[in-house]
Design a protein around this motif. Structure first.
Motif, PDB file in Angstrom:
ATOM      1  N   ASP A  84      17.162  22.593 -34.714  1.00  0.00           N
ATOM      2  CA  ASP A  84      17.239  23.869 -34.017  1.00  0.00           C
ATOM      3  C   ASP A  84      18.301  24.307 -33.394  1.00  0.00           C
ATOM      4  OD1 ASP A  84      16.749  26.061 -32.273  1.00  0.00           O
ATOM      5  OD2 ASP A  84      15.689  24.959 -30.550  1.00  0.00           O
ATOM      6  N   PRO A  85      18.771  25.350 -34.179  1.00  0.00           N
ATOM      7  CA  PRO A  85      20.360  25.919 -33.960  1.00  0.00           C
ATOM      8  C   PRO A  85      20.654  26.393 -32.770  1.00  0.00           C
ATOM      9  CG  PRO A  85      18.858  27.564 -35.378  1.00  0.00           C
ATOM     10  CD  PRO A  85      18.080  26.330 -35.103  1.00  0.00           C
ATOM     11  N   ASP A  86      19.661  26.636 -31.648  1.00  0.00           N
ATOM     12  CA  ASP A  86      19.655  27.071 -30.289  1.00  0.00           C
ATOM     13  C   ASP A  86      20.103  25.801 -29.334  1.00  0.00           C
ATOM     14  OD1 ASP A  86      18.889  29.406 -30.998  1.00  0.00           O
ATOM     15  OD2 ASP A  86      16.915  29.531 -29.834  1.00  0.00           O
ATOM     16  N   VAL A  87      20.077  24.406 -29.898  1.00  0.00           N
ATOM     17  CA  VAL A  87      20.661  23.272 -29.165  1.00  0.00           C
ATOM     18  C   VAL A  87      21.823  22.774 -29.824  1.00  0.00           C
ATOM     19  CG1 VAL A  87      18.544  22.978 -28.007  1.00  0.00           C
ATOM     20  CG2 VAL A  87      18.754  21.945 -30.169  1.00  0.00           C
ATOM     21  N   ASP A  88      22.402  23.516 -30.884  1.00  0.00           N
ATOM     22  CA  ASP A  88      23.564  22.808 -31.411  1.00  0.00           C
ATOM     23  C   ASP A  88      24.685  22.790 -30.220  1.00  0.00           C
ATOM     24  OD1 ASP A  88      22.791  22.820 -33.957  1.00  0.00           O
ATOM     25  OD2 ASP A  88      23.525  24.823 -34.865  1.00  0.00           O
ATOM     26  N   PRO A  89      25.650  21.783 -30.359  1.00  0.00           N
ATOM     27  CA  PRO A  89      26.282  21.610 -29.301  1.00  0.00           C
ATOM     28  C   PRO A  89      27.861  22.332 -29.627  1.00  0.00           C
ATOM     29  CG  PRO A  89      26.433  19.663 -30.621  1.00  0.00           C
ATOM     30  CD  PRO A  89      25.400  20.679 -31.066  1.00  0.00           C
ATOM     31  N   ASP A  90      27.783  23.729 -29.765  1.00  0.00           N
ATOM     32  CA  ASP A  90      28.866  24.371 -30.270  1.00  0.00           C
ATOM     33  C   ASP A  90      29.797  24.808 -29.041  1.00  0.00           C
ATOM     34  OD1 ASP A  90      27.077  26.090 -29.240  1.00  0.00           O
ATOM     35  OD2 ASP A  90      27.186  27.532 -30.806  1.00  0.00           O
TER      36      ASP A  90
END
Length: 339
Positions: free
Chosen positions: A131-137
């Motif tokens: 899920d890109p919404d929980v990437d640690p960016d």
């Protein structure tokens, strides 16, 4: 003879049985009248806000217009979201045309970039690897991500719960920048068109602001408008999944459980429904992404009762408590960085 249809109606997966109930209630039918009124109202208010901006002229009073435009940018983003899910039009072409006009030209957010990102989110909500919404960016969403973090996420993660809403003031700029990066790289569908519409948006937006306002007022107007838009966007999406269970590795529940267990609904009346564009019914939206917004409220009791029937937890809370849960989760996720 009379029992056979009932038996047949209850066969299939858990989601298939729920889907039949939703279909029988007519909740996946299009609502062209609703969307014509909603699009017309938002478009008229958007044009009216810019007319008011020109009428007020070189005055600090234009900051009131900046606040109004922040809300309207959020409402246009919500319409672009509905278009991407084909809630408005049944087919792809009109959805993409309207989505690019609303997203790229209207608010400077790449429709193609956002649609790709959001589709991956819907397929695997709250999955730390998918899920890109929980990437640690920038932020970390779990203790494991905190332990593995480096650079900015490691620095911010210590106190991310306290920094969350201040950081949202940069979300509008982040949406613009993400769209620019997307059109600069190969692979985006209709990249030239998307780039041209983004360029037109920025030219019209910056041209209008710096033509009407003095440089100092223009910079403050942009800061207020873009900052509040970012806070509004973050406030719409943060209550939906943040603080709900996350998945990792081969954690792959069936479709219904994958959507329900990672999502949170937000209670509220017409104001919450309007402000969040129906995304306060996040469970129903994730189960039936193409369901028109006004049907989500009607689908809720069907979905909630069905989840109780099959023993699947259904999470619903108030708006303030949803933020509190999300912030508590962020604070806990960052705890390894404070020790």
């Amino acid at each position: 003879m009379t029992t056979q249809p009932l038996i047949a109606a209850e066969t299939g997966s858990d989601f298939a049985r729920l889907s039949r109930r939703i279909n029988q209630a007519g909740l996946l039918d299009r609502r062209p009248g609703y969307y014509a009124l909603r699009i017309g109202t938002v478009t008229a208010l958007f044009a009216g806000a810019w007319a008011a901006f020109a009428w007020v002229g070189d005055s600090w009073a234009t900051l009131v217009v900046a606040v109004a435009l922040a809300v309207l940018f959020g409402q246009i983003a919500l319409l672009s979201h509905d278009l991407a899910h084909r809630q408005v039009f049944r087919t792809r072409r009109p959805s993409e045309i309207a989505g690019r006009l609303a997203g790229n030209l209207g608010i400077g957010m790449s429709y193609g970039w956002w649609m790709d990102k959001h589709t991956r989110h819907h397929a695997n909500p709250n999955h730390e690897e998918l899920d890109p919404d929980v990437d640690p960016d920038v932020l970390v969403w779990s203790k494991d991500q905190a332990r593995a973090s480096r650079g900015v996420p490691r620095f911010i993660g210590r106190y991310q719960a306290f920094l969350f809403f201040p950081l949202l003031t940069l979300e509008g700029l982040n949406l613009h920048w993400s769209g620019i990066r997307a059109v600069l790289k190969p692979g985006l569908k209709r990249r030239g068109l998307e780039a041209g519409l983004l360029l037109a948006h920025f030219a019209l937006y910056l041209g209008a602001v710096f033509l009407v306002l003095s440089p100092a007022k223009a910079l403050v107007f942009i800061a207020v408008h873009q900052g509040l838009w970012g806070v509004y966007m973050g406030s719409i999406f943060a209550p939906n999944h943040k603080g709900m269970p996350t998945l990792t590795g081969n954690d792959r529940p069936d479709f219904l459980r994958r959507q329900v267990l990672t999502s949170r609904n937000v209670r509220g009346g017409w104001f919450v429904d309007t402000a969040m564009g129906g995304l306060n019914y996040q469970i129903e939206h994730h189960l039936f992404p193409s369901m028109p917004t006004p049907h989500l409220r009607r689908a809720q009791p069907i979905v909630r009762d069905y989840c109780a029937e099959i023993g699947v937890p259904y999470h619903e809370t108030g708006l303030v408590d949803s933020y509190a849960q999300a912030l508590r989760h962020l604070h806990e996720a960052g705890s390894p960085l404070r020790h």
